[in-house]
Structures are given as C-alpha cells and as structure tokens.
Scaffold this motif. Structure first.
Motif, PDB file in Angstrom:
ATOM      1  N   CYS A 180      23.902  10.803  -0.562  1.00 59.96           N
ATOM      2  CA  CYS A 180      23.812  11.113  -1.990  1.00 59.96           C
ATOM      3  C   CYS A 180      23.841  12.633  -2.189  1.00 59.96           C
ATOM      4  N   PRO A 181      24.227  13.099  -3.381  1.00 56.87           N
ATOM      5  CA  PRO A 181      24.128  14.537  -3.662  1.00 56.87           C
ATOM      6  C   PRO A 181      22.678  15.011  -3.512  1.00 56.87           C
ATOM      7  N   GLY A 182      22.494  16.144  -2.899  1.00 55.37           N
ATOM      8  CA  GLY A 182      21.155  16.711  -2.750  1.00 55.37           C
ATOM      9  C   GLY A 182      20.360  16.146  -1.586  1.00 55.37           C
ATOM     10  N   CYS A 183      20.953  15.229  -0.811  1.00 54.85           N
ATOM     11  CA  CYS A 183      20.236  14.634   0.333  1.00 54.85           C
ATOM     12  C   CYS A 183      19.949  15.710   1.380  1.00 54.85           C
ATOM     13  N   GLY A 184      18.766  15.642   1.981  1.00 53.54           N
ATOM     14  CA  GLY A 184      18.424  16.624   3.011  1.00 53.54           C
ATOM     15  C   GLY A 184      18.993  16.270   4.377  1.00 53.54           C
ATOM     16  N   GLY A 185      19.555  15.064   4.504  1.00 53.74           N
ATOM     17  CA  GLY A 185      20.034  14.589   5.811  1.00 53.74           C
ATOM     18  C   GLY A 185      21.105  15.465   6.452  1.00 53.74           C
ATOM     19  N   PRO A 186      22.215  15.724   5.717  1.00 59.10           N
ATOM     20  CA  PRO A 186      23.269  16.551   6.328  1.00 59.10           C
ATOM     21  C   PRO A 186      22.751  17.934   6.724  1.00 59.10           C
ATOM     22  N   LEU A 187      21.877  18.504   5.890  1.00 60.78           N
ATOM     23  CA  LEU A 187      21.310  19.812   6.204  1.00 60.78           C
ATOM     24  C   LEU A 187      20.455  19.717   7.474  1.00 60.78           C
ATOM     25  N   ARG A 194      13.452  10.899  -7.574  1.00 60.21           N
ATOM     26  CA  ARG A 194      13.742  11.056  -9.006  1.00 60.21           C
ATOM     27  C   ARG A 194      13.635  12.508  -9.465  1.00 60.21           C
ATOM     28  N   PHE A 195      14.585  13.329  -9.014  1.00 58.61           N
ATOM     29  CA  PHE A 195      14.696  14.691  -9.566  1.00 58.61           C
ATOM     30  C   PHE A 195      16.149  15.144  -9.507  1.00 58.61           C
ATOM     31  N   ASP A 196      16.474  16.250 -10.150  1.00 62.34           N
ATOM     32  CA  ASP A 196      17.833  16.789 -10.209  1.00 62.34           C
ATOM     33  C   ASP A 196      18.276  17.241  -8.811  1.00 62.34           C
ATOM     34  N   PRO A 197      19.388  16.687  -8.290  1.00 60.56           N
ATOM     35  CA  PRO A 197      19.832  17.016  -6.925  1.00 60.56           C
ATOM     36  C   PRO A 197      19.991  18.517  -6.676  1.00 60.56           C
ATOM     37  N   ALA A 198      20.258  19.284  -7.698  1.00 59.81           N
ATOM     38  CA  ALA A 198      20.437  20.731  -7.517  1.00 59.81           C
ATOM     39  C   ALA A 198      19.129  21.391  -7.066  1.00 59.81           C
ATOM     40  N   LYS A 199      17.992  20.702  -7.302  1.00 63.78           N
ATOM     41  CA  LYS A 199      16.689  21.311  -7.004  1.00 63.78           C
ATOM     42  C   LYS A 199      16.091  20.869  -5.660  1.00 63.78           C
ATOM     43  N   SER A 200      16.912  20.278  -4.809  1.00 68.72           N
ATOM     44  CA  SER A 200      16.411  19.723  -3.546  1.00 68.72           C
ATOM     45  C   SER A 200      15.560  20.701  -2.738  1.00 68.72           C
ATOM     46  N   ILE A 201      16.105  21.865  -2.473  1.00 67.30           N
ATOM     47  CA  ILE A 201      15.397  22.814  -1.610  1.00 67.30           C
ATOM     48  C   ILE A 201      14.134  23.326  -2.304  1.00 67.30           C
ATOM     49  N   ILE A 255      11.377  21.651  26.829  1.00 69.59           N
ATOM     50  CA  ILE A 255      10.190  21.001  27.423  1.00 69.59           C
ATOM     51  C   ILE A 255      10.586  19.657  28.024  1.00 69.59           C
ATOM     52  N   GLU A 256      10.035  19.336  29.177  1.00 70.97           N
ATOM     53  CA  GLU A 256      10.284  18.053  29.852  1.00 70.97           C
ATOM     54  C   GLU A 256       9.313  17.010  29.308  1.00 70.97           C
ATOM     55  N   GLY A 257       9.782  15.816  29.076  1.00 67.66           N
ATOM     56  CA  GLY A 257       8.907  14.739  28.603  1.00 67.66           C
ATOM     57  C   GLY A 257       9.199  14.371  27.148  1.00 67.66           C
ATOM     58  N   PHE A 258       8.259  13.712  26.524  1.00 62.70           N
ATOM     59  CA  PHE A 258       8.448  13.196  25.167  1.00 62.70           C
ATOM     60  C   PHE A 258       8.044  14.237  24.131  1.00 62.70           C
ATOM     61  N   LYS A 259       9.008  14.685  23.340  1.00 61.50           N
ATOM     62  CA  LYS A 259       8.759  15.644  22.288  1.00 61.50           C
ATOM     63  C   LYS A 259       8.929  14.957  20.948  1.00 61.50           C
ATOM     64  N   TYR A 260       8.007  15.153  20.030  1.00 62.68           N
ATOM     65  CA  TYR A 260       8.103  14.521  18.722  1.00 62.68           C
ATOM     66  C   TYR A 260       8.309  15.572  17.640  1.00 62.68           C
ATOM     67  N   PHE A 261       9.386  15.401  16.862  1.00 66.10           N
ATOM     68  CA  PHE A 261       9.748  16.364  15.833  1.00 66.10           C
ATOM     69  C   PHE A 261       9.887  15.624  14.507  1.00 66.10           C
ATOM     70  N   HIS A 262       9.091  16.000  13.527  1.00 62.42           N
ATOM     71  CA  HIS A 262       9.023  15.240  12.270  1.00 62.42           C
ATOM     72  C   HIS A 262       9.312  16.168  11.088  1.00 62.42           C
ATOM     73  N   SER A 263      10.360  15.844  10.339  1.00 65.19           N
ATOM     74  CA  SER A 263      10.670  16.657   9.168  1.00 65.19           C
ATOM     75  C   SER A 263      10.797  15.781   7.929  1.00 65.19           C
ATOM     76  N   VAL A 264      10.103  16.183   6.858  1.00 62.09           N
ATOM     77  CA  VAL A 264      10.331  15.530   5.577  1.00 62.09           C
ATOM     78  C   VAL A 264      11.614  16.119   4.996  1.00 62.09           C
ATOM     79  N   ILE A 265      12.475  15.247   4.475  1.00 60.99           N
ATOM     80  CA  ILE A 265      13.693  15.749   3.823  1.00 60.99           C
ATOM     81  C   ILE A 265      13.692  15.295   2.361  1.00 60.99           C
ATOM     82  N   PRO A 266      14.288  16.091   1.483  1.00 60.91           N
ATOM     83  CA  PRO A 266      14.291  15.727   0.058  1.00 60.91           C
ATOM     84  C   PRO A 266      15.244  14.571  -0.219  1.00 60.91           C
ATOM     85  N   CYS A 267      14.842  13.699  -1.153  1.00 63.57           N
ATOM     86  CA  CYS A 267      15.680  12.571  -1.565  1.00 63.57           C
ATOM     87  C   CYS A 267      15.691  12.489  -3.089  1.00 63.57           C
ATOM     88  N   PRO A 268      16.632  13.187  -3.728  1.00 67.45           N
ATOM     89  CA  PRO A 268      16.662  13.193  -5.202  1.00 67.45           C
ATOM     90  C   PRO A 268      16.785  11.780  -5.783  1.00 67.45           C
TER      91      PRO A 268
END
Lengths: 292, 391
Positions: A23-30, A210-217, A193-206
């Motif tokens: 979708c427009p404004g999705c944080g996924g591609p970024l 429910r917000f204007d995709p232009a305001k994602s960041i 680093i060797e072993g299990f690394k956990y990386f967690h990022s919240v990404i915007p989903c307009p």
C-alpha cells in the motif's frame, strides 16, 4: 526524466527491484531497502507470506517464502544444511510479521531461540494482520481499533523482544524505519554475531492505522519520541537504550492515527501511565545487566 | 533387529545429512537410535531436536531446499499435526524421506497400528510404500532416497510400517554394506533449484498452477516404473527385492485373492499356505505401493481372478463404499469389461490384532462369493463377528 534515471540507477544497485505490491506509505519496502543495503549479496532470506514479505516479492537475492505458520522453522533446516555444507560465509535471515512472531508461530520462534540457531530472526511489526484486512494480533497495542476489536483491543501488546531476551540469546534489538542509521547499525551488529539474533522493528501501516500515507515517517517517529516504541538493544544480557528522547505526551502519537480516535480520556491516561512506567524502568536499567 | 532400528540404519546407510525429528510413540526408538548412532560417531548428520512435528517437516523442507539429504519420521497424531507442511515437498519437488510408523488416530484407537494416519495423506503427493518386516524397512528406506531423488521423479517418499508389529518386533535383518549402498545411492544433487547466493535458481512457484500440478501427477506416473526399476537394481546388488508395487504370493491357479498391506501380510502368508495345502483356491496379493497406485497391476489381477478381496486396516466414515484401499481398487477395476467380484473387509482397526482365524474367515467368505457369484455386503466389519477360537 531526470527522476526516472535516478530511480533506475538506484534500483540497478539495490537488491530490491523497483515497484512494490504494498500500500502507499507502507514501511515494508523501506524496511527491506535499509536491511538489504547492509546485509549484502551473500544472504539467504526465508520468510512468511503476508505483508512483511510483500515488499520483497521481487528481491534479487535467494528467498524462500512460506506461510506464516512456518516462522523460523524452515530457516532452522536451511541453517543445518549450511552447516553440513560448511557455508559459514552466508548470512541467513528469517523474517516474520507480528502475527507469525507473536501468535501462530510464537512457539517456533521461541524454540529456534532456545536452540540458538545461527540466523537473524526479524519481526516486521505493523501491529495487526494487515494482509487479511486489519485483524487484531498479539502485537496490536492496547486500545487500537481493528476489524476484530471494533471497540479497541482489551489487552496490551506482547513484549516479544523482552520475552526473547529471556531465552538468553546473544543479541536482541528494537528499531524503527524512521531512524535509518540506528536501524542499519543494529543489522550490521547482528550480522557479525554467531547464534540467534532477534531484530524487531515496528513499521507504519497507513491502511490499518488509519492515517494519511504521506505522514508515515512522521507517525512512526512519534512512536519513538513518545516512548510507545523505545529503541534499545540487549547484548550479552546487558540493556542499552540507543535513543533517549525527552518525555513527550503519548497523546501526540495516538491523535495522529484514527485507530485510536475512539479512546476516552481515561484510556489515554491509562496508556500514558503505562508508557511512563516503561520509560522509567528502561532508563533505570540502561547500561545494566537485565538477563541472568 | 526391530523395524525402528532398521529404519535408523537405513537412514545412516543412505547418508542422510539433516534429520529434524520430534518423538511420538511408536516412532521414538527410531529417532533415539539415530541420536545414539550420531553420538557414537557411527553416523554423521545434523540432528535437529525440534519442538513439534510441524517444525520437523518445515525444517526438513528448509534443509532439502538448501540441498541436503533429509530424513525424518513420525506417526499418527504427529503426521496429522504436520499435515500443513506435508503438502510442500511434493509441490516444491523435494525428495525428503519420512518413515510413517503407522498408529491409529485418536480418539477411537490406541497406540497400536492401523493405516488411517498415512492414508489420510493420500492426496498430498507423497509416494507411500508399505513394509512388512524389518528387512523390508531397511531396504525400502535406502530405495526411497534413490526413487525420490531420481530426476524423473523428484518427490518425497514415505516408507510406512506398522507400529509395534513391525516397529518393535525383532526379526532377523541383514544390514547392507556401507560401500555397496554408496555405490547404489550416489550423493544427492538437485538440479531443479538452488538457493545458494550467486547460484540462485528459484524453487518453483509456477504462475501456471494447473500445469505445475500436472507435473506432479506426471512425476507419480513415472515413479511407477522407477520404483520397479530401483527395486530390480537393488535386487541385483543385494539379493533381495520386493516385486515393485505389488507382490503376488502363492497365487498360481487361484480363483480369488486377498489383498493385504503392512504387517498382516506375514500372518496371511501362513494362512494362505495352509489353505492352499487343503486345496482351497485362494492366493495373496501384498500391496506395497499405495501412491502411486498400481492401477494397471490391479486390472491385470482383475482379468486373472474371479474375486478380489481387499483387507482394509482403515475405514472412511460415511463412504458407504468400504475402506480406502477397496475404493481405490474398485476404481481401477471399473475400466474392465468383465469385472471380478470385489469383496471388502475391515479388520485390525485401531490396532487390534489381525488373527489367523480372521484371515481364514475372510478367505472362506471370498471363496463363498466366488461360488455363489454374490458378495454379501459392501463391506464386512470382521471384528464384529464372533469367530470363536483363535486359530
């Protein structure tokens, strides 16, 4: 014309192809542009199907996509095969959304962490089942509207990074696409680093928030500034806050999204109190060992 | 050597490289044996102690996609739990080998064997080969890698054998020589895909869905011949073979045959021998390959015998047509102009013992059908009759 040329040049170098089904404004591609820039070509990507993976359907690197009930488990097999073949040079990335990580594949991620599988386990968190049309997940925050919580979610968001840290894995990090330098520094560290690394990022989903995709960041940055989504890492059991913004009312973040528009003043106060507690606790623990 | 130990040795001799496994009765001795072989340095493999069967199959898929030879095993509830993942290897054309140590499904059944657990995976695209004893288990595991990895096949294979009766019963078993197995089964190379960076070839995912499914179907059709071919080659090298998908036993001049699958075949051999000695005109057909189904072979049987009696150690509720194998046989025979009588028995359900007396009863009923030209009922639930003394 000039702009087209710029895009062409960028995508020539990038591991992700131009165009997206998001979708427009999705944080996924970024998210994936930032991650792949530092992961490099010698990477295998394993991941679940929905939103998190839409962004990388047209990736130039080897990928293996599967349903979201398969988080981390197939990557476990790939890791074993890499050991058999003596391929220590390859970075294995296992991606999952919030629904996979927090709900249906929670046990899978936990078990892979317990076995300390050599992979970077990523959670691309848009805080609900967005691909199926905005249904509540275990990582939907308290009070948020979704199609299955029309009155707002009753329970708080699961603290997956802290839960995984308790598995005594070598590295845990939270990140935000609004802070690319911090984001990429953590991926680079995880890669080394060797072993299990956990990386967690919240990404915007307009679409779901429910917000204007232009305001994602703008919106996702407010999440960090109000301490709704604090940025930290836990390495060898020691917590380090990588961003320590001044206190800012949570209302600024909530008001920016219509998924919270039905909240009463009392509910907002409750969220503020919880957020303040979390902020104080994290500031107290900063630089200290929190996993024993 | 019991069946589980035989399966473990089969995996070892086949040089399986990755083994993700989760314990379930009656498969546990198999995976414990593999763990022991690895810890004693006899076997060299990555053993992943996963947290459930769903992950066992998922990790098998990941390892196979990354180019490793993969073995695993499960049973009953475990097979059901991994069902979502079971559809992936055929669609992705991954030659994983998984022993299905047959055990009845809950709640009406115990820990003992019937075939519903494997048969309910009929449509997933796995090759299923049913074994009678430990020797057949070890030989079939080795053959399974050769069949599945054949470029004309590229499918996962499930050697199936009955819990307890085969898994835990020790019978004399010859362990093939490692160097001979190495000659028979070269290292695994998959040419259809590659997920290594720089050499990346995608793992399928055709935009033409019907065509991709048809490819899997064609692979099964080719597998019929290749199962026989591999079995013959095995026979030449090791002196033992299993006649491919079906074996006709003591059938010369018989008017009718009983069709059995799994461990009860051993019991049936004795009963049939005894009855033939008394001049009864009945033979035995052991069904080894359930998928791909030996349709043409059954048509040939249909032309030779006046009655075919299928002994189903399973049932399909509401089918009104008897057991699962009998329905498959009926479909195969339908194409014949002059069809034999089709008799169907259900026995050994939920793992009850299939006795010699029961087999004798089934043979007698079948011969009576030949004599009268009529089959009494669509399906006969053998265990509901009081057959008196156990023979």
């Amino acid at each position: 014309m000039e702009l087209n040329k710029l895009f062409d040049e960028y995508y020539e170098k990038s591991y992700i192809q131009g165009g997206t089904t998001c979708c427009p404004g999705c944080g996924g591609p970024l998210f994936w542009r930032l991650a792949l820039e530092v992961l490099g070509a010698n990477t295998i990507l394993y991941g679940d199907g929905p939103c998190a993976y839409c962004a990388i359907r047209n990736i130039k690197l080897p990928t293996f996509g599967i349903h979201f009930s398969f988080a981390a488990d197939g990557a476990t097999g790939i890791a074993a095969a890499l050991r058999v073949k003596g391929r220590k040079d390859i970075t294995l990335v296992s991606s999952a959304g919030d629904g996979a990580t927090g709900d249906i594949s929670f046990g899978k991620v936990s078990a892979a962490a317990e076995r300390n599988e050599n992979m970077i386990q990523i959670c691309v968190d848009n805080e609900a089942y967005m691909n199926t049309g905005v249904q509540k997940s275990g990582l939907t925050p308290f009070g948020a509207w979704t199609t299955t919580t029309p009155l707002g979610k009753e329970a708080p968001k699961k603290e997956i990074p802290m839960i995984l840290a308790q598995h005594k894995i070598p590295y845990v990090a939270t990140a935000s696409v609004a802070y690319p330098k911090d984001f990429q520094k953590k991926i680079i560290k995880a890669k080394g680093i060797e072993g299990f690394k956990y990386f967690h990022s919240v990404i915007p989903c307009p679409t779901g928030w429910r917000f204007d995709p232009a305001k994602s960041i703008e919106v996702i940055r407010l999440g960090v500034q109000t301490w709704a989504w604090p940025l930290y890492e836990i390495e060898g059991g020691i917590l380090k806050l990588t961003m320590k913004p001044k206190r800012r009312p949570i209302e600024d973040y909530l008001k920016a999204q219509n998924r919270f528009r039905h909240l009463t003043d009392d509910q907002v106060k409750h969220i503020q109190a919880m957020t303040d507690q979390k902020r104080e606790r994290l500031l107290q623990q900063d630089g200290k060992r929190i996993i024993f | 050597m019991d069946g589980n130990e035989a399966a473990a040795w089969g995996a070892k001799l086949s040089r399986a490289e990755v083994i993700p496994a989760y314990p379930i009765t009656p498969q546990t001795e198999l995976i414990s044996q593999i763990a022991a072989l690895i810890s004693e340095g006899i076997m060299d493999a990555e053993y992943i102690k996963v947290e459930g069967e769903h992950t066992a199959m998922a990790a098998a898929i990941g390892a196979s996609v990354a180019g490793a030879r993969v073995f695993t095993a499960s049973a009953s509830q475990g097979i059901a739990f991994m069902e979502e993942a079971l559809w992936m290897p055929p669609g992705r054309r991954l030659p994983i080998v998984m022993c299905m140590v047959n055990r009845a499904m809950a709640p009406i059944g115990g820990l003992r064997p019937d075939h519903n657990d494997a048969l309910m995976q009929r449509d997933t695209g796995w090759i299923q080969l049913y074994c009678e004893n430990s020797q057949e288990v070890i030989d079939t595991v080795i053959q399974s890698f050769k069949i599945g990895e054949d470029k004309r096949v590229c499918l996962p294979v499930a050697p199936c054998y009955d819990g307890y009766f085969v898994s835990a019963t020790a019978t004399p078993t010859t362990i093939p020589d490692q160097s001979e197995v190495d000659d028979f089964l070269p290292p695994y190379v998959h040419e259809m895909y590659n997920i290594m960076p720089g050499e990346h070839k995608p793992t399928g995912g055709s935009s033409d869905i019907a065509k991709a499914r048809y490819e899997v179907e064609k692979a099964h059709e080719r597998a019929r011949g290749i199962i026989e071919e591999v079995d013959k080659e095995f026979g030449k090298r090791f002196g033992r073979c299993y006649d491919g998908l079906i074996e006709e036993y003591n059938c010369d001049g018989a008017e009718a045959v009983l069709v059995t699958m799994g461990s009860m075949t051993g019991t049936a051999r004795d009963v049939i021998d005894e009855m033939r000695g008394k001049g009864k005109s009945i033979g035995l057909v052991k069904l080894k390959g359930f998928r791909p189904f030996p349709t043409e072979e059954f048509r040939k049987l249909g032309k030779k015998y006046n009655a075919i009696a299928v002994v189903d150690r399973n049932n399909s509720y509401g089918s009104a047509g008897g057991g699962i194998v009998s329905m498959e046989v009926a479909r195969a025979l339908y194409a014949l102009d002059d069809r034999p009588l089709l008799v169907n028995f259900q026995v050994g359900l939920g793992g009850s013992d299939v006795t010699m007396r029961q087999i004798e009863y089934m043979a007698e009923e079948t011969l009576e059908a030949v004599e009268t030209g009529k089959v009494k009922s669509v399906v006969d639930w053998v265990e509901l009759h009081d057959l008196g003394e156990v023979m």
